[in-house]
Design an enzyme around this catalytic site. Sequence first.
Site, mmCIF file in Angstrom:
data_model
loop_
_atom_site.group_PDB
_atom_site.id
_atom_site.type_symbol
_atom_site.label_atom_id
_atom_site.label_comp_id
_atom_site.label_asym_id
_atom_site.label_seq_id
_atom_site.Cartn_x
_atom_site.Cartn_y
_atom_site.Cartn_z
ATOM 1 N N ASP A 196 67.202 2.246 64.900
ATOM 2 C CA ASP A 196 68.550 1.698 65.103
ATOM 3 C C ASP A 196 68.548 0.219 65.531
ATOM 4 O O ASP A 196 69.597 -0.370 65.699
ATOM 5 C CB ASP A 196 69.319 2.545 66.133
ATOM 6 C CG ASP A 196 68.659 2.553 67.502
ATOM 7 O OD1 ASP A 196 67.800 1.694 67.781
ATOM 8 O OD2 ASP A 196 69.023 3.429 68.310
ATOM 9 N N TYR A 200 61.779 -7.023 68.960
ATOM 10 C CA TYR A 200 60.488 -6.412 69.315
ATOM 11 C C TYR A 200 59.300 -7.342 69.065
ATOM 12 O O TYR A 200 58.208 -7.093 69.586
ATOM 13 C CB TYR A 200 60.294 -5.089 68.573
ATOM 14 C CG TYR A 200 61.015 -3.958 69.278
ATOM 15 C CD1 TYR A 200 60.424 -3.300 70.338
ATOM 16 C CD2 TYR A 200 62.300 -3.579 68.912
ATOM 17 C CE1 TYR A 200 61.078 -2.292 71.017
ATOM 18 C CE2 TYR A 200 62.968 -2.570 69.582
ATOM 19 C CZ TYR A 200 62.345 -1.926 70.634
ATOM 20 O OH TYR A 200 62.995 -0.939 71.320
HETATM 21 P P1 NAD Z 1 64.401 12.356 76.079
HETATM 22 O O1 NAD Z 1 63.143 12.501 76.848
HETATM 23 O O2 NAD Z 1 65.698 12.329 76.779
HETATM 24 O O3 NAD Z 1 64.494 13.549 75.004
HETATM 25 C C1 NAD Z 1 63.475 13.939 74.191
HETATM 26 C C2 NAD Z 1 63.429 15.448 74.095
HETATM 27 O O4 NAD Z 1 62.324 15.785 73.238
HETATM 28 C C3 NAD Z 1 63.187 16.172 75.425
HETATM 29 O O5 NAD Z 1 64.198 17.103 75.674
HETATM 30 C C4 NAD Z 1 61.834 16.851 75.210
HETATM 31 O O6 NAD Z 1 61.717 18.102 75.876
HETATM 32 C C5 NAD Z 1 61.799 17.012 73.703
HETATM 33 N N1 NAD Z 1 60.480 17.266 73.135
HETATM 34 C C6 NAD Z 1 59.288 16.737 73.494
HETATM 35 N N2 NAD Z 1 58.311 17.241 72.725
HETATM 36 C C7 NAD Z 1 58.889 18.081 71.844
HETATM 37 C C8 NAD Z 1 58.389 18.904 70.783
HETATM 38 N N3 NAD Z 1 57.104 18.928 70.482
HETATM 39 N N4 NAD Z 1 59.275 19.649 70.080
HETATM 40 C C9 NAD Z 1 60.597 19.631 70.380
HETATM 41 N N5 NAD Z 1 61.114 18.884 71.382
HETATM 42 C C10 NAD Z 1 60.277 18.110 72.095
HETATM 43 O O7 NAD Z 1 64.210 11.052 75.166
HETATM 44 P P2 NAD Z 1 65.307 10.020 74.638
HETATM 45 O O8 NAD Z 1 65.261 8.830 75.525
HETATM 46 O O9 NAD Z 1 66.585 10.691 74.413
HETATM 47 O O10 NAD Z 1 64.641 9.591 73.250
HETATM 48 C C11 NAD Z 1 64.362 10.540 72.236
HETATM 49 C C12 NAD Z 1 63.511 9.932 71.168
HETATM 50 O O11 NAD Z 1 64.265 9.052 70.354
HETATM 51 C C13 NAD Z 1 62.342 9.082 71.678
HETATM 52 O O12 NAD Z 1 61.240 9.271 70.828
HETATM 53 C C14 NAD Z 1 62.859 7.684 71.517
HETATM 54 O O13 NAD Z 1 61.819 6.743 71.456
HETATM 55 C C15 NAD Z 1 63.551 7.843 70.216
HETATM 56 N N6 NAD Z 1 64.475 6.770 69.830
HETATM 57 C C16 NAD Z 1 64.204 6.155 68.679
HETATM 58 C C17 NAD Z 1 65.017 5.168 68.215
HETATM 59 C C18 NAD Z 1 64.654 4.472 66.949
HETATM 60 O O14 NAD Z 1 65.119 3.372 66.711
HETATM 61 N N7 NAD Z 1 63.812 5.031 66.099
HETATM 62 C C19 NAD Z 1 66.139 4.804 68.945
HETATM 63 C C20 NAD Z 1 66.404 5.452 70.146
HETATM 64 C C21 NAD Z 1 65.553 6.469 70.590
HETATM 65 C C1 G6P Z 2 65.978 0.529 70.395
HETATM 66 C C2 G6P Z 2 64.854 0.866 69.473
HETATM 67 C C3 G6P Z 2 64.323 2.241 69.768
HETATM 68 C C4 G6P Z 2 63.931 2.393 71.208
HETATM 69 C C5 G6P Z 2 65.106 2.027 72.074
HETATM 70 C C6 G6P Z 2 64.665 1.965 73.514
HETATM 71 O O1 G6P Z 2 67.101 1.278 70.111
HETATM 72 O O2 G6P Z 2 65.214 0.785 68.131
HETATM 73 O O3 G6P Z 2 63.255 2.500 68.919
HETATM 74 O O4 G6P Z 2 63.534 3.706 71.493
HETATM 75 O O5 G6P Z 2 65.594 0.756 71.739
HETATM 76 O O6 G6P Z 2 65.755 1.922 74.335
HETATM 77 P P1 G6P Z 2 65.611 2.254 75.867
HETATM 78 O O7 G6P Z 2 66.981 2.090 76.367
HETATM 79 O O8 G6P Z 2 65.118 3.688 75.936
HETATM 80 O O9 G6P Z 2 64.625 1.303 76.404
HETATM 81 MN MN MN Z 3 63.528 1.644 66.881
#
Ligand code: NAD
Ligand code: G6P
Ligand code: MN
Length: 440
Positions: free
Chosen positions: A170, A264
């Site tokens: 995102d 980043y």
């Molecule tokens: P969070 O810790 O609140 O939630 C993650 C959930 O994943 C937890 O409930 C945990 O129990 C669960 N989990 C862990 N291992 C698992 C497995 N093997 N199978 C099923 N569930 C499992 O984390 P968050 O801050 O909400 O972020 C979630 C994910 O989204 C992170 O990987 C974060 O980096 C990612 N994210 C990515 C982007 C992006 O741009 N790609 C943007 C925002 C967040």
């Molecule tokens: C952006 C990135 C994600 C990352 C997030 C971290 O949205 O694209 O990949 O996980 O920032 O945000 P946070 O608030 O968890 O530092």
């Molecule tokens: Mn990202």
Amino acid sequence: MKTFKIAVAGGGSTYTPGIAKALMLKKDEFPISEIRLYDVDAERQRKVALMTEKVVAEFDDNVKVSHTTNPKEAFEGADFIFAQLRVGGNAMREKDEKIPFSHGVVGQETCGPGGMAYGLRTIAPMIELCDFAAEHAPEAWIINYSNPAAIVAEALRKERPNARILNICDMPIGMMLRMAEILGVEKDEIEVDYFGLNHFGWFTDVYVKGESRMEELREYMSVNGLVTPAQSKDLQHSDVDWIKAHTNVAKMLQLFPEYIPSSYLQYYLIPKTVVEQTNLDYTRANRVMDNREKNLFDSIAQLEETGELKEGFNVGVHGTFIVDVAMAIAYDKRERFLLIVENNGAIPNLPDDAMVEIPAYVTNRGPEPIRLNPISLFYKGLIEQQLASEKLLVEAAIEGSYQKALQAFALNKTFPSAEVAKIVLDDLIEANKEFWPVLN
Ligand code: NAD
Ligand code: G6P
Ligand code: MN
């Protein structure tokens, strides 16, 4: 009209209620019959499900929200699986950040040694997730946010080439929203050219109604970075840490004014500044636990006690983007997004098997990436170094190779020296015993 079933893997994520709300905001165009949460942490997920159910019920009583730790129950009959695992949770994110910082090196969720540590925890669970999906929902598309997205995408390209998975981020959307605000237009009026790897890319042009607005952006952003003239609608990337990151974009643009860098890139191009700006006792993980996570779980506790809904989360570009991508697949919309896809010649002078982040049109058969011109030597050099680091890390995980892990660390531009890389790697091995494959 067909109604869709959505499974959310990592159902206990802080982003789940926002994604559910984003789905509900589009329900007239994209009708949903079920949202099923799947997680390995039943209690965390039960709480998040309560909030999700309440949010959904405000829009439509007929949408069923359920939660389970059984992948078969979660995935069978699903049309889409939205994945957002954080393997090891924020407790391990904190270590990913603090261990490198304790040696004077960038400690970050997805970049440098922290990102590689997170990658070594996440590869096996993501492969398992693809296998669950192939078994229980072979027609479903997995739309994956789970980080570190670049490393996850490379691991799945290599290990599960037939998985129906689309890896997304995102950050470019957040940046585009901010650029639109700087230009005084709506986000949907903007079209961009962009190339790179995930969290390692550049906007090479920005158009409004077909006209380049790059010059105007360059002028504004080389002073202000991505800090917008008024409070941005990109609330998700608006707190003090993000303001620092947005400001650092100006520093990078002053060095290299040609293209607009992803925020980043600060971890690779100006790591010394980033380390100096960081409070080693209170890193990003601490801020996230004390704010995004706490606000959500406080509002859930209030909901459980009083039945009263105080949302405590954002829909954000995050929720909107994943729903837009799903709709483009569902309705064969051929909409243009920046996505993480296999290069296959799209950037002619990068390897075919690189997972690159570039514009692609999304159809019901997946993404159709555009072709780009060859990239010039500076960007090619940076990308190839980072790509080699990511590929070696994935090989290290699959082969259980300490030497390849060390090579991946040493090649990463966040490290000043291979000796420091070894010290940090050895500390991370100790901290990740419970999660990493054994490295020999
Ligand atoms: P969070 O810790 O609140 O939630 C993650 C959930 O994943 C937890 O409930 C945990 O129990 C669960 N989990 C862990 N291992 C698992 C497995 N093997 N199978 C099923 N569930 C499992 O984390 P968050 O801050 O909400 O972020 C979630 C994910 O989204 C992170 O990987 C974060 O980096 C990612 N994210 C990515 C982007 C992006 O741009 N790609 C943007 C925002 C967040
Ligand atoms: C952006 C990135 C994600 C990352 C997030 C971290 O949205 O694209 O990949 O996980 O920032 O945000 P946070 O608030 O968890 O530092
Ligand atoms: Mn990202």
